[in-house]
Each structure stands twice: as structure tokens, then as C-alpha cells.
Design a protein around this motif. Sequence first.
Motif, PDB file in Angstrom:
ATOM      1  N   GLU A 188       1.035  -1.404   0.191  1.00  0.00           N
ATOM      2  CA  GLU A 188      -0.415   0.201   0.195  1.00  0.00           C
ATOM      3  C   GLU A 188       0.887   1.650   0.027  1.00  0.00           C
ATOM      4  OE1 GLU A 188      -2.255  -0.872   3.576  1.00  0.00           O
ATOM      5  OE2 GLU A 188      -3.632  -2.623   2.504  1.00  0.00           O
ATOM      6  N   TRP A 189       2.316   1.301   0.730  1.00  0.00           N
ATOM      7  CA  TRP A 189       2.911   2.179   0.768  1.00  0.00           C
ATOM      8  C   TRP A 189       3.743   2.330   0.018  1.00  0.00           C
ATOM      9  CZ3 TRP A 189       8.420   1.548   2.001  1.00  0.00           C
ATOM     10  CH2 TRP A 189       9.022   3.048   1.902  1.00  0.00           C
ATOM     11  N   LEU A 190       4.562   1.261  -0.606  1.00  0.00           N
ATOM     12  CA  LEU A 190       5.884   1.191  -1.368  1.00  0.00           C
ATOM     13  C   LEU A 190       4.366   1.727  -3.044  1.00  0.00           C
ATOM     14  CD1 LEU A 190       8.215   1.500  -2.764  1.00  0.00           C
ATOM     15  CD2 LEU A 190       8.329  -1.066  -2.477  1.00  0.00           C
ATOM     16  N   THR A 191       3.552   0.648  -3.751  1.00  0.00           N
ATOM     17  CA  THR A 191       2.806   0.145  -4.942  1.00  0.00           C
ATOM     18  C   THR A 191       1.471   0.618  -4.702  1.00  0.00           C
ATOM     19  OG1 THR A 191       2.637  -2.023  -4.916  1.00  0.00           O
ATOM     20  CG2 THR A 191       4.704  -0.720  -6.194  1.00  0.00           C
ATOM     21  N   PRO A 192       0.971   2.000  -4.604  1.00  0.00           N
ATOM     22  CA  PRO A 192      -0.407   2.171  -4.037  1.00  0.00           C
ATOM     23  C   PRO A 192      -1.017   1.805  -6.720  1.00  0.00           C
ATOM     24  CG  PRO A 192       0.317   3.814  -4.450  1.00  0.00           C
ATOM     25  CD  PRO A 192       1.956   2.738  -4.300  1.00  0.00           C
ATOM     26  N   VAL A 271       4.325   1.789 -11.052  1.00  0.00           N
ATOM     27  CA  VAL A 271       4.245   2.369 -12.257  1.00  0.00           C
ATOM     28  C   VAL A 271       4.144   1.372 -13.387  1.00  0.00           C
ATOM     29  CG1 VAL A 271       6.092   3.905 -13.306  1.00  0.00           C
ATOM     30  CG2 VAL A 271       3.864   4.462 -13.572  1.00  0.00           C
ATOM     31  N   LEU A 272       4.898   0.622 -13.730  1.00  0.00           N
ATOM     32  CA  LEU A 272       4.843  -0.375 -15.090  1.00  0.00           C
ATOM     33  C   LEU A 272       3.363  -0.542 -14.630  1.00  0.00           C
ATOM     34  CD1 LEU A 272       5.817  -1.845 -17.180  1.00  0.00           C
ATOM     35  CD2 LEU A 272       7.017  -2.950 -15.908  1.00  0.00           C
ATOM     36  N   ASP A 277      -0.036  -0.677 -19.978  1.00  0.00           N
ATOM     37  CA  ASP A 277      -0.139   0.032 -21.517  1.00  0.00           C
ATOM     38  C   ASP A 277       0.463   0.867 -21.892  1.00  0.00           C
ATOM     39  OD1 ASP A 277      -1.178  -2.867 -21.735  1.00  0.00           O
ATOM     40  OD2 ASP A 277      -3.414  -1.667 -22.204  1.00  0.00           O
ATOM     41  N   GLU A 278       0.357   1.847 -21.496  1.00  0.00           N
ATOM     42  CA  GLU A 278       0.959   3.002 -21.773  1.00  0.00           C
ATOM     43  C   GLU A 278       2.445   3.037 -21.482  1.00  0.00           C
ATOM     44  OE1 GLU A 278       0.500   7.364 -20.600  1.00  0.00           O
ATOM     45  OE2 GLU A 278      -1.219   6.391 -19.485  1.00  0.00           O
ATOM     46  N   VAL A 279       3.214   2.574 -20.765  1.00  0.00           N
ATOM     47  CA  VAL A 279       4.307   2.444 -20.597  1.00  0.00           C
ATOM     48  C   VAL A 279       5.249   1.616 -21.679  1.00  0.00           C
ATOM     49  CG1 VAL A 279       6.576   1.455 -18.443  1.00  0.00           C
ATOM     50  CG2 VAL A 279       4.212   3.392 -17.445  1.00  0.00           C
ATOM     51  N   LEU A 280       5.024   0.696 -21.342  1.00  0.00           N
ATOM     52  CA  LEU A 280       4.744  -0.230 -23.015  1.00  0.00           C
ATOM     53  C   LEU A 280       4.536  -0.179 -23.632  1.00  0.00           C
ATOM     54  CD1 LEU A 280       4.198  -3.911 -21.196  1.00  0.00           C
ATOM     55  CD2 LEU A 280       5.830  -2.814 -20.876  1.00  0.00           C
ATOM     56  N   THR A 281       3.640   0.736 -24.726  1.00  0.00           N
ATOM     57  CA  THR A 281       4.087   1.391 -25.869  1.00  0.00           C
ATOM     58  C   THR A 281       4.341   2.371 -25.607  1.00  0.00           C
ATOM     59  OG1 THR A 281       1.719   1.503 -25.573  1.00  0.00           O
ATOM     60  CG2 THR A 281       2.266   2.984 -27.436  1.00  0.00           C
TER      61      THR A 281
END
Length: 335
Positions: A188-192, A271-272, A277-281
Motif C-alpha cells: 500500500e505504501w510502495l506500490t499504491p 508505475v509499470l 499499456d501506456e508504459v510499454l507502448t
Amino acid sequence: MEVTMGKIGRFTDEAARQEYLRTYRGLEALWPVPAEQADVPTRFGTTHVRWSGAGGGTPLVLVHGLNGNGLSWYRDVETLARGRVTYAPDTIGTAGLSVQTAPVGESDVATWFAETLDGLGLDRVHVMGESNGAWHATLAALGAPQRVASLTLVEPNGVFVRTPWRSLLRFVRLASRLTEAGWRAMGEWLTPGVTIGHEDHAVARAAFGYRRALGWARVLTDAELASLTVPVLALFGGASVLSAPEASARRIDERVPGAETHVYPGRGHGVLGELRDEVLTRVVEFLERHDEGHGPGVTEARPTMVPPTSATRNVAGTRPTGRSTPPCSSAKWAR
């Protein structure tokens, strides 16, 4: 300043190794496309590598982060392996199927990387690393730039600016609580905004049964950044508690020639996983711009051979072909 590690990574005992292998097999079942595997000899031990994909694009090597392994890319590999062979090694000195037999210092990472490429019959490759894997990917690009066609970094932390001490202390405190509540608080803290799968969670927890002997990231000097001459794409979550995103992106823009950076507002260290989809694009577009020697009419990758000294097999367990192009058309905080 480099700190050379004098230890060799290993599982704490046989029970820890068996538990890790059990969770590894669970994660392996999630790999979505046909794959082949090899154990590649290097002077530091054998490196276990899985690869998928085919096509004329320059090959891509994926470098996982802390408590992950090559399988951690299972949600990304289908996209990344379209048009190119994509390799996912278990980094030497970390939990996985690679077996370390000699110490690996900071300056050795590039040597290990180059020897792994040699064993796979690869010349130049794109390299993509996430989180702590971004540090190892950067070391490969600094130490063996002739082998790196481009460098993609997703949420690198402690590489361009210091990770905030408050975040480091909280990370250590949460990581020491191996309870369901502790792991939930970590996520919850690191990868919300990211849901950690059961298999990812199990592998990350089992990795604590491995005594890691690979050095931690340090902040690169201005001279080192200036010497980073390969094309660089660095991506950050704007709300990341680890990477100091704005300061990191600013230093890259100022010090790394021709580098590209992007900060995704309001997104965390995962974020990945939040914007896959947005990051991989964005990543695929960057890779295609920096592919080497492949015209639009080329559809097949150059076959690469694994030496006879490497143990090679495909995931179905049938007799291997020896080629790195299989017959297929590719945890966030755990990485």
C-alpha cells in the motif's frame, strides 16, 4: 566508491531453497507465451535465462529487481517480445535458478552481463531494468557499452539521486515484518494502485530465504553520467517514495547526453503495473527507434546459438533446437 562484495549468494538452507523452487514453479505457470531456457556458464557461476519471441528487432534483455526473478516479467513479455527475441535472466547473486560460485563486485556486473550474452550467442542488445534491476542494467551499459543498443530504466532508485533516508528506514522496517499485515502495508505504501498477485507475493516472501550477495545501488558521479553514451529512456512514477522522481529526471536531463525522461504524475514505484499499456507502448516505440540493422522488410531475427556447454530446454521439456528463436509469434514492488 565501489564496494566489492566478498560473499557468494546462497539459500540459508535446503528447506529455504525447496520453498523458493516451489514458488518459482507457481510463477512459471503464468508465463503467457512459448519459451526456451538455458543455464549459461560464466566465471561467476551459471545464469538461468528464459527467452520468448521472434522477429527482426534487436534482442531485448530484461533485468528484474529486488526479490524478483526473470519470471517477474510475465505480464510484460507478450508485448515486449513482439518483433524481437526477449531474454529474462535470473540475475546472478539473487534468488532464482542462477547459481553463483564466485563473488560479484560492482565492476563485475558488466563482465557477467557480457559473458551471459556470449553464452547466448548475442552481440548487441537492448536492456531494460526495473527498480533495483535498473541499477544492474545501468552498470552493464557503463561497463560494456559496445554490447548495449539502448537502456530503458523504470523507476531506478538510488542511482541518480539518493533515496530519501525516511523511505529507506520505512522500507527496512516494513520488510522485516514477514506477516500478511506487514506485506500488505508494504504494498500500500510502495506500490499504491497495484494488485500483487498471489504467486508474485509468494516468490517475494520466499526470496527472504536467500542471502543476497550483490551490491546495492549508489549515486553515479557526474563523470559516470556523462560517459553513459547509449540511448537512455528513464521512466518514473511522480509520487514514488523511492526514486525522487523530479530530481532524478532533472539530473538525467542535465547530465546524460541525449537521454529521454518521463514522469507519470501521481503514480508510485509500481508505475509499470499501474499504467502497463501506456508504459510499454512508450518503451516499444523507444526500442524500435534504436533497433540496429533491421529494415522494415526484415521479419526474422538472426539465429543465435547456445554453446553445447549450456543446458538448454524448452518449457515443454522436448528436445531443444539450440536456437534462441522459439516457435512463438513476452510484481511490481517485488521486482
